[in-house]
Design a protein around this motif. Sequence first.
Motif, PDB file in Angstrom:
ATOM      1  N   PRO A   1       0.816  -1.229   0.000  1.00 29.48           N
ATOM      2  CA  PRO A   1       0.000   0.000   0.000  1.00 29.48           C
ATOM      3  C   PRO A   1       0.842   1.269   0.000  1.00 29.48           C
ATOM      4  CG  PRO A   1      -0.872  -1.587   1.571  1.00 29.48           C
ATOM      5  CD  PRO A   1       0.436  -2.140   1.095  1.00 29.48           C
ATOM      6  N   LEU A   2       1.917   1.277   0.782  1.00 26.50           N
ATOM      7  CA  LEU A   2       2.778   2.462   0.810  1.00 26.50           C
ATOM      8  C   LEU A   2       3.476   2.647  -0.527  1.00 26.50           C
ATOM      9  CD1 LEU A   2       4.056   4.763   2.413  1.00 26.50           C
ATOM     10  CD2 LEU A   2       5.809   3.159   3.186  1.00 26.50           C
ATOM     11  N   SER A   3       3.915   1.559  -1.139  1.00 27.28           N
ATOM     12  CA  SER A   3       4.568   1.652  -2.444  1.00 27.28           C
ATOM     13  C   SER A   3       3.605   2.194  -3.494  1.00 27.28           C
ATOM     14  CB  SER A   3       5.093   0.264  -2.849  1.00 27.28           C
ATOM     15  OG  SER A   3       5.690   0.305  -4.118  1.00 27.28           O
ATOM     16  N   GLN A   4       2.362   1.729  -3.452  1.00 25.74           N
ATOM     17  CA  GLN A   4       1.383   2.238  -4.415  1.00 25.74           C
ATOM     18  C   GLN A   4       1.050   3.707  -4.160  1.00 25.74           C
ATOM     19  OE1 GLN A   4      -2.029  -0.348  -4.552  1.00 25.74           O
ATOM     20  NE2 GLN A   4      -0.825  -2.160  -5.090  1.00 25.74           N
ATOM     21  N   ALA A   5       1.040   4.106  -2.892  1.00 25.98           N
ATOM     22  CA  ALA A   5       0.803   5.527  -2.590  1.00 25.98           C
ATOM     23  C   ALA A   5       1.942   6.382  -3.125  1.00 25.98           C
ATOM     24  CB  ALA A   5       0.650   5.712  -1.076  1.00 25.98           C
ATOM     25  N   ALA A   6       3.190   5.912  -2.979  1.00 26.08           N
ATOM     26  CA  ALA A   6       4.331   6.653  -3.527  1.00 26.08           C
ATOM     27  C   ALA A   6       4.241   6.733  -5.046  1.00 26.08           C
ATOM     28  CB  ALA A   6       5.634   5.978  -3.099  1.00 26.08           C
ATOM     29  N   TRP A   7       3.829   5.633  -5.659  1.00 28.34           N
ATOM     30  CA  TRP A   7       3.658   5.649  -7.121  1.00 28.34           C
ATOM     31  C   TRP A   7       2.557   6.632  -7.523  1.00 28.34           C
ATOM     32  CZ3 TRP A   7      -0.615   4.440 -10.082  1.00 28.34           C
ATOM     33  CH2 TRP A   7      -0.405   4.321 -11.461  1.00 28.34           C
ATOM     34  N   LEU A   8       1.487   6.656  -6.761  1.00 26.25           N
ATOM     35  CA  LEU A   8       0.372   7.557  -7.068  1.00 26.25           C
ATOM     36  C   LEU A   8       0.806   9.016  -6.988  1.00 26.25           C
ATOM     37  CD1 LEU A   8      -2.611   7.919  -7.695  1.00 26.25           C
ATOM     38  CD2 LEU A   8      -3.105   7.692  -5.260  1.00 26.25           C
ATOM     39  N   LEU A   9       1.720   9.328  -6.082  1.00 24.26           N
ATOM     40  CA  LEU A   9       2.203  10.707  -5.986  1.00 24.26           C
ATOM     41  C   LEU A   9       3.052  11.092  -7.199  1.00 24.26           C
ATOM     42  CD1 LEU A   9       3.188  10.878  -2.209  1.00 24.26           C
ATOM     43  CD2 LEU A   9       1.225  11.950  -3.299  1.00 24.26           C
ATOM     44  N   GLN A  10       3.699  10.121  -7.828  1.00 24.39           N
ATOM     45  CA  GLN A  10       4.620  10.426  -8.918  1.00 24.39           C
ATOM     46  C   GLN A  10       3.962  10.359 -10.298  1.00 24.39           C
ATOM     47  OE1 GLN A  10       8.667   8.510  -8.331  1.00 24.39           O
ATOM     48  NE2 GLN A  10       7.526   7.419  -6.757  1.00 24.39           N
ATOM     49  N   VAL A  11       2.886   9.602 -10.431  1.00 26.98           N
ATOM     50  CA  VAL A  11       2.323   9.364 -11.747  1.00 26.98           C
ATOM     51  C   VAL A  11       1.600  10.610 -12.250  1.00 26.98           C
ATOM     52  CG1 VAL A  11       0.056   8.532 -11.014  1.00 26.98           C
ATOM     53  CG2 VAL A  11       1.129   7.565 -13.058  1.00 26.98           C
ATOM     54  N   LYS A  12       1.445  10.686 -13.549  1.00 26.75           N
ATOM     55  CA  LYS A  12       0.709  11.800 -14.148  1.00 26.75           C
ATOM     56  C   LYS A  12      -0.777  11.648 -13.850  1.00 26.75           C
ATOM     57  CE  LYS A  12       0.247  12.072 -18.616  1.00 26.75           C
ATOM     58  NZ  LYS A  12       0.499  12.222 -20.066  1.00 26.75           N
ATOM     59  N   LYS A  13      -1.433  12.781 -13.572  1.00 22.05           N
ATOM     60  CA  LYS A  13      -2.844  12.746 -13.140  1.00 22.05           C
ATOM     61  C   LYS A  13      -3.637  13.784 -13.935  1.00 22.05           C
ATOM     62  CE  LYS A  13      -0.955  13.191  -9.010  1.00 22.05           C
ATOM     63  NZ  LYS A  13       0.311  12.511  -9.055  1.00 22.05           N
ATOM     64  N   ILE A  14      -3.796  13.522 -15.237  1.00 24.03           N
ATOM     65  CA  ILE A  14      -4.468  14.508 -16.103  1.00 24.03           C
ATOM     66  C   ILE A  14      -5.557  13.855 -16.954  1.00 24.03           C
ATOM     67  CG2 ILE A  14      -4.135  16.181 -17.958  1.00 24.03           C
ATOM     68  CD1 ILE A  14      -1.280  16.588 -16.942  1.00 24.03           C
ATOM     69  N   THR A  15      -5.203  12.851 -17.739  1.00 26.07           N
ATOM     70  CA  THR A  15      -6.102  12.311 -18.755  1.00 26.07           C
ATOM     71  C   THR A  15      -6.921  11.139 -18.232  1.00 26.07           C
ATOM     72  OG1 THR A  15      -4.425  10.784 -19.588  1.00 26.07           O
ATOM     73  CG2 THR A  15      -4.435  13.016 -20.510  1.00 26.07           C
ATOM     74  N   ASP A  16      -7.839  10.668 -19.088  1.00 25.90           N
ATOM     75  CA  ASP A  16      -8.651   9.498 -18.741  1.00 25.90           C
ATOM     76  C   ASP A  16      -7.785   8.248 -18.628  1.00 25.90           C
ATOM     77  OD1 ASP A  16     -10.752  11.188 -18.835  1.00 25.90           O
ATOM     78  OD2 ASP A  16     -11.566  10.460 -20.745  1.00 25.90           O
ATOM     79  N   ASP A  17      -6.780   8.150 -19.482  1.00 24.86           N
ATOM     80  CA  ASP A  17      -5.879   6.994 -19.406  1.00 24.86           C
ATOM     81  C   ASP A  17      -5.138   6.982 -18.075  1.00 24.86           C
ATOM     82  OD1 ASP A  17      -6.664   6.193 -21.910  1.00 24.86           O
ATOM     83  OD2 ASP A  17      -5.018   7.252 -22.941  1.00 24.86           O
ATOM     84  N   ASP A  18      -4.765   8.165 -17.588  1.00 26.24           N
ATOM     85  CA  ASP A  18      -4.111   8.238 -16.283  1.00 26.24           C
ATOM     86  C   ASP A  18      -5.043   7.735 -15.187  1.00 26.24           C
ATOM     87  OD1 ASP A  18      -2.007   9.383 -17.624  1.00 26.24           O
ATOM     88  OD2 ASP A  18      -2.587  11.442 -17.158  1.00 26.24           O
ATOM     89  N   ALA A  19      -6.298   8.129 -15.260  1.00 28.82           N
ATOM     90  CA  ALA A  19      -7.267   7.669 -14.260  1.00 28.82           C
ATOM     91  C   ALA A  19      -7.440   6.155 -14.316  1.00 28.82           C
ATOM     92  CB  ALA A  19      -8.609   8.367 -14.484  1.00 28.82           C
ATOM     93  N   LYS A  20      -7.496   5.606 -15.526  1.00 28.13           N
ATOM     94  CA  LYS A  20      -7.650   4.162 -15.667  1.00 28.13           C
ATOM     95  C   LYS A  20      -6.424   3.432 -15.130  1.00 28.13           C
ATOM     96  CE  LYS A  20      -8.750   0.652 -19.150  1.00 28.13           C
ATOM     97  NZ  LYS A  20      -8.982   0.403 -20.585  1.00 28.13           N
TER      98      LYS A  20
END
Length: 1665
Positions: free
Chosen positions: A1556-1575
Amino acid sequence: MAIYNRVWIPDSEEVWQSAEITKDYKAGDRFLHVQLEDGTELNYPVDPSALPPLRNPDILVGENDLTALSYLHEPAVLHNLKVRFVESRLIYTYSGIILVAINPYKQLPIYGDAIIHAYSGQNMGDMDPHIFAVAEEAYKQMARNSKNQSIIVSGESGAGKTVSARYTMRYFATVSKSSSNAHVEDKVLASNPITEAVGNAKTTRNDNSSRFGKYTEISFDPSYRIIGANMRTYLLEKSRVVFQSENERNYHIFYQLCASAMQPEFRHLKLGSAEEFNYTRMGGSTTIEGVDDRANMIETQKTFALLGLREDFQMDVFKTLAAILHLGNLEITAVGDERSSIDLEDSHLNMFCELLELNSDKMAQWLCHRKIITTSETVIKPMTKPQALNARDALAKKIYSHLFDFIVERINQALQFSGKQHTFIGVLDIYGFETFDVNSFEQFCINYANEKLQQQFNLHVFKLEQEEYMKEDIPWTLIDFYDNQPVIDLIEAKMGILELLDEECLLPQGTDENWLQKLYNNFVNKNALFEKPRMSNTSFIVQHFADKVEYKCEGFLEKNRDTVYEVLMEILKESKFRLCASFFQDNPAPISPFSSTISIKSARPVLKSPNKQLRMTVGSKFRSSLSLLMETLNATTPHYVRCIKPNDEKQPFEFDSKRVAQQLRACGVLETIRISAQSYPSRWTYIEFFSRYSILMTQQELSFNDKKQICKTVLQRLIQDPNQYQFGRTKIFFRAGQVAYLEKLRSDKLRHACIVIQKGVRGWRQRRRFLRVKQAAVTIQQYFRGQRAVRQAITAQALKQTWAAIIIQKYCRGYLVRKLCQLIQVAAVTIQAYTRGFLARKKYRKMLEEHKAVILQKYARAWLARRRFQNIRRFVLNIQLSYRVQRLQKKIEEQSKENHGLLERLTNLASTHMNDLDTIQKLESELEKLAAQKRTYEEKGKKYKEDNNFTVRIAIKPKTSHCDNAFLRNAHHCMKFFEISQCFLTEKMDELTQQLFDDVRKEESQRMILEKNFQSQKQDYEKEIESLKGEIKVLREEKTQLQQQIQQEITIQDDLKIEVGQLTKQAQKIPELQKEIELLQTQKLDVEKQAQSQKREMREKMSEVTKQLLESYDFEDVRSRLSTEDLEHLNEDGELWFAYEGLKKATRVLESHFQSQKENYEKEIEGLNLKVEHLSQDINHLQKLFREENDINDGIRLEVSRLTSENLVIPDLKQQVSELENQKLDLENRLQEQTAKLKGKVKLKLKGKVPVWSPVLHNLPAVNTASCLTGSEAHASALSKDYIGMMEYKREDEERIVQNLILDLKPRGVVVNMIPGLPAHILFMCVRYADYLNDADMLKSFINVTIDGIKQAVKENSEDFEMLSFWLSNTYYFLNCLKQYSGEEEFMKYNTPRQNKNCLKHFDLSEYRQVLSDLAIRIYHQFVLVMENNIQHMIVPGMLEYESLQGISGLKPTGFRKRSSSIDDTDTYTMTSILQQLSYFYSTMCQNGLDSELLKQAVKQLFFLIGAVTLNSLFLRKDMCSCRKGMQIRCNISYLEEWLKDKNLQGSNAKETLEPLSQAAWLLQVKKITDDDAKEICEHCTSLSTVQIVKILNSYTPIDDFEKRVTPSFVRKVQAMLNNREDGPQLMLDTKYHFQVTFPFTPSPHDLEMIQVPSSFKLGFLTRV
């Protein structure tokens, strides 16, 4: 104002609107050219003296603290709150020392116990704003300074005051559990549902609005645990009992009672639904959506019971409430215009009087009449219907008011405590500033209280500012702030509003209009804070600190008097219902106050006699109780919570800017902002400033070592005006706008750096492209020009001339090279001759030097080889002896088994032989019978023939005459018949005889087969006998060999004695050998020196030879003397080249020779070193052998004596074999006699001998008793060294065993050089001894004492990690020993045969195994808890706050002003600290021998804690939710994974707990703009719940302007995609969760016989059996 700056301009809808300047503003311009956010161009008129406020940079928007904003003003505050509330869904924000709480109108998962534990112990600025942070701050200051605290929760109705106060009390109850079993904290929390039931009601603004003020003191003991509480109430809204506005309700308790009317315990109250009663149906809304009044009634009853209020008390309360409802339904009819009456048959009147046990006639009379007492007479005056209704309602209000006070009094009694309180924390839940369309007496009192609170708040803020400045040594300048003392004087001073109101109330004919006229006369045009409305003569206006409020004077006098006619009160005094009568006594018992440093009185003072004019009014009582409250608050440290109502429609997360701005002005938040803005609002520590703005520093400035001086230098360069900042001791103070200016400089610098990088990259790409094109063009040109030049310039003549020149050059160069080679060859040969001679002489000298050393080595090595051979030979002979003895024993056992087999086979053969004889006898008897039958048949046949002949002759004679032919015919027929019958009989006889002979032949053949079989078996037996004879011979030969070996052992023993003497002599020679070693070392050094000197000499000689050669040959002279012919001659054969090659080879040979010589020298040096080391090792070995020789000799002697004693058995065995050979027919009887003899002879009882010999003797054949007794002395010592894995102890030694082996044993020093679980093995050996004795009481007593001892050791060292680890390991080993040696097949299959012999014999200890298993689980949980406590405080600093990747994350300008009590004085922990702590845990567990599976489970639990605590802190820290922090977390996780890999713990599944912590760190780094990003987020974040993902997205905070916030639309999109997930609404991970522990069975590889007790255990009283 410059172009592109953004400003705030007023707006009628949104209060403030953002706009961007499109044209530079110049001084004197009347218009400001701006563009709104929707693109609208606007020319905004401005006043040059009051320009629009500037907007903060986007990087500062959404801050946790409003004072961190660079520009502090109303639009900035409003926008920051809106961004946090609407976009980030954060309801809490700091504003300096205030916590602003916006009501979300929605349940949020941020109040669980996990959140409470996350905020517990944290500093106020370390986590996101929260009500728990304020509560923790108050609790921490109380514990640190031993000073009382107050939390002031204010706000208008519907803002969430009650919920906030409830959560603060819940926080204190959770973090400060009382030590007693009284559950005081539960009682404190239980008081809330009761007070809410009787004091809260539904209003148009709030479904659970508190209609009274409440100050709850929570008392603590010196250990800061809750011991009790006390509650004071203020200004209950009594009018609500008899009147409710539209869509409002009465107090909740009435509706709860009506909802429970049909319950058996309430039927006697004669209640119905809420629609049946006037006092509950007046507002037209009797229900609340989502609220179950019946369920709430049950909850109220439970809380009454929890507080210790019995059912009879509860029923008294409910009877009083029911009486009020019936009183409201009482019908009063008008009789004319001046009179009224009540029907005596009125059911509600009778029910009211029945419940309160009153006289119904008197009540009906005096509700419609009043008594007027004058000096001369008493007059009874009838009342009109409105006056009677007012009297009825006044009575209902009075009864409810007394009931409310009585319930509060009983709650305080239930929360009383014995002893003295140490400190307390007060929670004030009080109404905020209120202004409605119609404002009456209640709003006036409420606003008066808020004026007092605002004054106290201003003074406190002013005081904190002053303390901060003085602490930082900043020059203090007086700050102008709003002082509302004039308003307070207007209300409460002499001849103020309240005093004039009380004065008018004393007049019999006093009216609201008269009082209002007095106000006009005294204050209009005389006091600027008091105004008269233009269009009204029934109201007045007061200028409060928040706003102007217009009050209607109607009802002021009536509400202030709060009168009930004396006759009615006298009737209630006479009530037989004790509770009702006590309400109206002259001197009721006061509420028991707390014993605190501040005298606390009841908010409702004791009422004096109502018939006197000294009776206190509501206003005077409220003023006195408010004065007492202010004294209490001034004596405590206050903490402020301002609750804001975001909209009037109660819509979740809807933000009405107008309403919020109005409340911000009213609650003092903007005043705090204004005071902060006047001084230095932005405050940074030097470290934060350096980390953030190091990019603006020059290399020269960064070269300074003092960061404080660097910050001062940089600021003096960047900000020219020194008045815009101040340097404190630990912080830098900035005026408003300066941080925004620094952020602009920083972003400009970063933007310029980006441009430079882009310029360089783009230039490099263009240059690289240009160079490729250029290179291609040059290549094309080259080939083209080359082809053209070849075509134009080259001719046949030029080619011929060039070829001829080349040939001439070739021959000339070859001749010169051959000539030079010959000269070099001559020189090389000469050098080789001299060199080889030198080497040969040197080699000869070396051989002479080494000759003596070789001789010494030869003798030394020969002696060592002989010694090793003798040791090996002794060892091999010992092994051979033991092995042969064992083989003999096995052969004897096999021989006995074969004897038994032979016996069985002989018995079988004898039985079969007897059976064959019986069958033969039977066949012979049958043959005889058949022969006799044959003879009888023959005799019968002869007799029959004779008889026939005789009858024929007799018959013929007398009838010859009478019968002729007829008789002859008859005779002929008779003869024929006789012949036929005779033939038949003969044939039958022949068949019988043939069958008989066939049977005889078969029997004979069977007899022959049986004889053959018997003969073959006889031969087999003879062969077996011969084989036995051969084996007997072999045994005899082995006996002779054993005798010879014994003789050899004796000779070896003698040799050993001789060698021991030699060793002693050699040990005496050790000093001489050491001296020789020293001599060899000195010789080695001399040889090295000689080698070096020889190398130098060789080099010098070589250099001299080469010089001589070079000098002797004059190459120029030779070259000049050579003619061209000679050169051509040289070039013909290439002789010069060969000479040159030869010289090169010669030099190579010399170099290789020198190299080999160097290697030889080095090898010689290494050899000498090895010799020295070998000699030292030999000396040490000799010393060791000398020490151990005596032990070896003793062992050999014992072994020899044992073998000789066992060899005495061999003659008896041979005797038995010879007897078997001679007496094979009687083998069975002989064997039985031998076994009988064996049993008789083996019963030897040797006193003091070990019991283990009994099974050995039992397995041996018959042994001579005398020989055993004579040999017992020889091998007594050998018997004493064979142990059976038991510890003999006495019953009275149990306490000593527990004390020495468990309680006094320390892990340090014990685990070194010790097998894992040694104490457990020793304990089990004692258990085996008790089992061996078959003593149940002794076994039970020992195990119980052991378990109690382990429990005591664990209890006494409950915080000692090493001790817990040690006893967890030993308890586990003890449990495994009980399983391993239990005798159960599932455990025995892992044992060795030797271990299976040690199984328990008499008792089943499965019940004790369960007890030990439970104890091990308890120790494990305590062990894990200690680890968690030791590492938990390191997790957040190490995993979140520490920068593993230095320089990657810059601090954001939070500027939060920590309170002086919240300064972080803890140590700074890093990721290294966590890894070191984990390594310490791991090494300690390994040293204590903890099982690998248990170790993996403990590590998994620790990693889960690290991940959960880090993730929980991340959820609660908005400042940590950034892309760069995600990189830091990912780096720290990689460190933990690397640690797992280093310790070989990948199989522990600990890595998965960090997912869970690793996924949270990944979530902070990933791009968060498009529909593909949300998917992608939805697919990847499978270990995070929907609530957690949305929380991280909402909390994402950019650090720089180049990062973008997550848009609300993107968050909604992700939330929609995650709706299908079935996960709970819980935000936080449960850090208290523990994985299920399993204890695998791991058998011990150590034999109990081999275990020895160290002397350090002090167990000398135990004896190994």
